[in-house]
Design an enzyme around this catalytic site. Structure first.
Site, PDB file in Angstrom:
ATOM      1  CB  CYS A  31       6.950   2.729   7.898  1.00 50.19           C
ATOM      2  SG  CYS A  31       6.085   2.604   9.751  1.00 50.19           S
ATOM      3  CB  SER A  32       5.302   5.069   3.443  1.00 50.37           C
ATOM      4  OG  SER A  32       4.514   3.628   3.350  1.00 50.37           O
TER       5      SER A  32
END
Length: 223
Positions: free
Chosen positions: A51-52
């Site tokens: 997600c980052s």
């Protein structure tokens, strides 16, 4: 803790409105979209590795989406303070500042409403974990595209932009065209099968017939 299961959003449906806390304060979804398109996408939680990378990539492309009149809106399952600390971390890691809001879906109400969850995966509290869902929503609030990725697979931001370009050029020409495999702006498009040949010649004089059911045409560069 359990979350009631509701009907999922589907292609062509009206995107449900909601109000929620976000990394930038309270949001009314419809007011946030306004007369724009919206890319609405979910994450399983803050401080997760894939997600980052995704949020950094979307932040880097924010200007590209703005040029297409498309707002970005993320969703994750943590509180506002945690979101904002995570977003600062993402900026340090990727060099891109996330300036769009991230919904705080702590109770999974919105991710369940939108069908973003995987009912096979639950966290330590028994709450469903959102997968990597993608929705492109047009200014009339219609859901125009759905993508769903497993937790192990990051999204392809170039593909999402490509799909947005396709939807917008098709709408601009009143759905008289379609886009073929791997289409990007500048490539030939498909003449809609709903147009008979005389009408196709009138609208697209440079089109060529590969088969009666497959006709290709260039578009004006300004289209």
């Amino acid at each position: 803790m359990s979350v009631p299961i509701r009907p999922q959003v589907y292609l062509g449906s009206r995107a449900p409105n909601f109000k929620s806390s976000s990394s930038q304060g309270q949001i009314d979804f419809y007011k946030y979209i306004g007369d724009s398109w919206c890319l609405f996408f979910s994450h399983p939680g803050d401080y997760t590795p894939v997600c980052s990378t995704e949020l950094g990539a979307f932040a880097a492309l924010h200007g590209e989406f703005e040029e297409r009149n498309c707002k970005l809106l993320g969703l994750s399952t943590n509180a506002r303070d945690t979101h904002n600390r995570w977003l600062q971390d993402i900026e340090q890691i990727t060099g891109s500042k996330v300036t769009f809001p991230i919904i705080c879906d702590e109770d999974r109400r919105i991710s369940t409403m939108y069908g973003m969850i995987d009912l096979r995966n639950f966290d330590e509290r028994g709450m469903p974990v959102p997968i990597r869902s993608v929705y492109l929503i047009d200014p009339s609030k219609e859901v125009r595209l759905l993508h769903a990725y497993p937790l192990s697979t990051g999204r392809n931001t170039a593909e999402i932009l490509r799909c947005l370009d396709s939807l917008q050029v098709v709408d601009k020409l009143d759905r008289k065209i379609m886009t073929p495999v791997n289409w990007i702006p500048g490539d030939d498009v498909v003449v809609s099968p709903e147009l008979n040949e005389p009408r196709a010649k009138e609208l697209f004089p440079n089109h060529r017939v590969i088969r009666p059911y497959l006709r290709l045409t260039p578009l004006d560069p300004d289209t």
